[in-house]
Motif scaffolding. Structure first.
Motif, mmCIF file in Angstrom:
data_model
loop_
_atom_site.group_PDB
_atom_site.id
_atom_site.type_symbol
_atom_site.label_atom_id
_atom_site.label_comp_id
_atom_site.label_asym_id
_atom_site.label_seq_id
_atom_site.Cartn_x
_atom_site.Cartn_y
_atom_site.Cartn_z
ATOM 1 N N PRO A 349 0.838 -1.205 0.000
ATOM 2 C CA PRO A 349 0.000 0.000 0.000
ATOM 3 C C PRO A 349 0.877 1.261 0.000
ATOM 4 N N ASP A 350 0.395 2.291 -0.652
ATOM 5 C CA ASP A 350 1.023 3.625 -0.640
ATOM 6 C C ASP A 350 2.462 3.619 -1.155
ATOM 7 N N SER A 351 2.798 2.667 -1.992
ATOM 8 C CA SER A 351 4.168 2.620 -2.524
ATOM 9 C C SER A 351 4.582 3.888 -3.266
ATOM 10 N N PRO A 352 3.679 4.565 -4.006
ATOM 11 C CA PRO A 352 4.116 5.772 -4.705
ATOM 12 C C PRO A 352 4.672 6.851 -3.775
ATOM 13 N N ASN A 353 4.334 6.777 -2.480
ATOM 14 C CA ASN A 353 4.812 7.772 -1.521
ATOM 15 C C ASN A 353 5.923 7.249 -0.610
ATOM 16 N N HIS A 354 6.459 6.065 -0.937
ATOM 17 C CA HIS A 354 7.534 5.480 -0.119
ATOM 18 C C HIS A 354 8.615 4.922 -1.044
ATOM 19 N N PRO A 355 9.656 5.691 -1.317
ATOM 20 C CA PRO A 355 10.705 5.237 -2.246
ATOM 21 C C PRO A 355 11.412 3.966 -1.806
ATOM 22 N N ASN A 356 11.352 3.628 -0.524
ATOM 23 C CA ASN A 356 12.018 2.413 -0.035
ATOM 24 C C ASN A 356 11.204 1.153 -0.298
ATOM 25 N N PHE A 357 9.944 1.284 -0.729
ATOM 26 C CA PHE A 357 9.128 0.117 -1.059
ATOM 27 C C PHE A 357 9.447 -0.354 -2.479
ATOM 28 N N PRO A 358 9.179 -1.622 -2.786
ATOM 29 C CA PRO A 358 9.403 -2.104 -4.161
ATOM 30 C C PRO A 358 8.680 -1.228 -5.185
ATOM 31 N N ASN A 359 9.336 -0.987 -6.294
ATOM 32 C CA ASN A 359 8.816 -0.070 -7.313
ATOM 33 C C ASN A 359 7.497 -0.566 -7.913
ATOM 34 N N THR A 360 6.556 0.360 -8.078
ATOM 35 C CA THR A 360 5.281 0.030 -8.729
ATOM 36 C C THR A 360 5.043 0.852 -9.995
ATOM 37 N N VAL A 361 5.981 1.707 -10.359
ATOM 38 C CA VAL A 361 5.781 2.591 -11.516
ATOM 39 C C VAL A 361 6.069 1.819 -12.803
ATOM 40 N N LEU A 362 5.069 1.769 -13.667
ATOM 41 C CA LEU A 362 5.222 1.158 -14.992
ATOM 42 C C LEU A 362 5.563 2.254 -15.984
ATOM 43 N N GLU A 363 6.641 2.046 -16.729
ATOM 44 C CA GLU A 363 7.113 3.042 -17.684
ATOM 45 C C GLU A 363 6.635 2.703 -19.093
ATOM 46 N N PRO A 364 6.480 3.715 -19.951
ATOM 47 C CA PRO A 364 6.154 3.450 -21.354
ATOM 48 C C PRO A 364 7.200 2.521 -21.981
ATOM 49 N N GLY A 365 6.720 1.578 -22.762
ATOM 50 C CA GLY A 365 7.619 0.614 -23.385
ATOM 51 C C GLY A 365 7.828 -0.648 -22.576
ATOM 52 N N ASP A 366 7.479 -0.597 -21.289
ATOM 53 C CA ASP A 366 7.571 -1.782 -20.444
ATOM 54 C C ASP A 366 6.206 -2.453 -20.319
ATOM 55 N N THR A 367 6.201 -3.709 -19.933
ATOM 56 C CA THR A 367 4.963 -4.458 -19.753
ATOM 57 C C THR A 367 4.919 -5.053 -18.356
ATOM 58 N N LEU A 368 3.837 -4.801 -17.657
ATOM 59 C CA LEU A 368 3.611 -5.436 -16.358
ATOM 60 C C LEU A 368 3.099 -6.848 -16.590
ATOM 61 N N ASN A 369 3.697 -7.813 -15.907
ATOM 62 C CA ASN A 369 3.223 -9.188 -15.933
ATOM 63 C C ASN A 369 3.155 -9.707 -14.503
ATOM 64 N N SER A 370 2.017 -10.245 -14.131
ATOM 65 C CA SER A 370 1.823 -10.747 -12.776
ATOM 66 C C SER A 370 0.885 -11.946 -12.835
ATOM 67 N N THR A 371 1.147 -12.931 -11.968
ATOM 68 C CA THR A 371 0.320 -14.141 -11.941
ATOM 69 C C THR A 371 -0.027 -14.506 -10.499
ATOM 70 N N THR A 372 -1.275 -14.881 -10.294
ATOM 71 C CA THR A 372 -1.718 -15.439 -9.014
ATOM 72 C C THR A 372 -2.552 -16.679 -9.300
#
Length: 381
Positions: A349-372
């Motif tokens: 939670p609130d990762s965009p406001n905590h630089p020490n948390f794992p990155n959640t920012v997706l950049e143009p040209g990159d693809t998010l992939n996640s599986t559950t």
């Protein structure tokens, strides 16, 4: 796949059984055929060789029902939800829904990215929760039925324009649900954007392994492969930014415990949340995107057993603390306090406001992939 040691609970005793008895249908496909914002909604059904059945709707890419057998082979729906599109619109659109672009809380309903401040809807105390009231779970996806090597599937795609719910970028998200003959409901998430944007996709399905509406989940026995959590200090449940150990505390599920065993503890983190509603940091490489064991749930009376595997670094364990009898489910039963639990695989939670948390920012040209994966079986003792 690491952490397989946690699977000792099922060694030699968990198995799949073909379904022997089917419960009467509580709804029909026609109940999900509607038009919302000029787009058509409907119901999709996945069924495997064991008789396990999953229904889905493209309104919010929601899991509507999950029918799995108990140790006697009787099929029961173990997912909370409603019997029509109309009820999903008027009751709680979050039930079984894909949440995005950012699940969980963002403090003060804003974040700064590349020098620009993005302001979001305030809908939970002073924070933004689950991206606001008109986020992905209120949108109609384009859906396509597929036959895959793993089993029947439905791929649902959403185009979310720049600025929708306050988030930057023209975003394309595809969620694919696959039902395997191993009684696994596999959820694959994929996303792209043309402008940097924080992403944290999850599914907010509520489980009750006794069956939807059949009492509380306090006797469910839970294991979570996590030794730490993001610290929270009050009922707003916004992380302070600190990572704290939960080993040996009433939040520790690294060994099996019934949900109700310690839920009303005076431990401050539990007391402010009114039960479990916390981000458990999984014991894994937080940046590796590796599919690992996350958690398990066992319901002793029915014998139903569910395992969760994920590529995500964390899971929000929530025990239905805000359910209060105001929602009426598919079978006509009200959802009372703690009638369902969620295991929302996620980033913090609130990762965009905590630089020490794992990155959640997706950049143009990159693809998010996640599986559950939610895998169902039974224990015969």
């Amino acid at each position: 796949m690491k952490k397989l040691a946690f699977l000792f609970l099922i060694a030699g005793i968990a198995c799949q059984q073909p379904a022997q008895k089917k419960e009467d249908a509580l709804y029909a496909k026609a109940d999900f055929e509607s038009t919302i914002d000029g787009k058509t909604t409907t119901l999709y059904t996945l069924e495997n060789a064991h008789g396990m059945k999953v229904t889905l709707t493209n309104y919010g890419a929601k899991i509507v029902s999950i029918l799995v057998p108990d140790r006697e082979g009787k099929l029961t729906d173990v997912a909370l939800g409603f019997k029509s599109i109309a009820e999903y619109q008027t009751q709680d659109a979050g039930q079984g829904a894909v949440v995005g672009p950012y699940a969980n809380r963002i403090a003060n309903a804003q974040f700064e990215l590349n020098g620009e401040v993005y302001k979001l809807e305030v809908n939970n105390h002073k924070a933004n929760l689950h991206s606001g009231t008109q986020s992905f779970y209120r949108q109609v996806y384009e859906a396509k039925e597929l036959k895959t090597a793993d089993g029947p599937a439905v791929a649902m795609t959403l185009i979310s324009p720049d600025g929708a719910s306050g988030f930057p970028g023209n975003k394309e998200v595809t969620v694919t649900y696959t039902l395997t003959d191993k009684n696994e409901l596999k959820i694959d998430y994929q996303a792209t954007t043309d402008k940097a944007c924080p992403f944290n996709l999850t599914n907010h399905v509520y489980f009750n392994l006794k069956g939807e509406g059949n009492g509380d989940i306090l006797d469910h026995i839970v294991v979570i492969d996590a030794d730490s959590t993001t610290e929270v200090l009050n009922n707003e449940l916004i992380p302070t930014g600190k990572i704290v150990s939960i080993k040996g505390t009433d939040m520790d599920f690294s060994t099996p415990h019934a949900v109700g065993e310690r839920i009303d503890s005076d431990m401050p983190a539990l007391a402010v949340a009114g039960g479990y509603d916390h981000n458990y940091i999984l014991n894994k490489d937080q940046e590796a995107n590796e599919l690992t064991f996350c958690a398990s749930v066992y319901e002793p009376k029915s014998g139903r057993y569910m395992e969760v595997f994920t590529t995500e670094p964390a899971v929000q364990f929530y025990t239905g603390n805000f359910l209060n009898g105001t929602l009426t489910g598919r079978s006509g039963k009200t959802y009372e306090h703690r009638y369902g639990l969620c295991l929302e695989t996620q980033h913090y939670p609130d990762s965009p406001n905590h630089p020490n948390f794992p990155n959640t920012v997706l950049e143009p040209g990159d693809t998010l992939n996640s599986t559950t994966i939610y895998k169902f079986s039974v224990k015969n003792n």
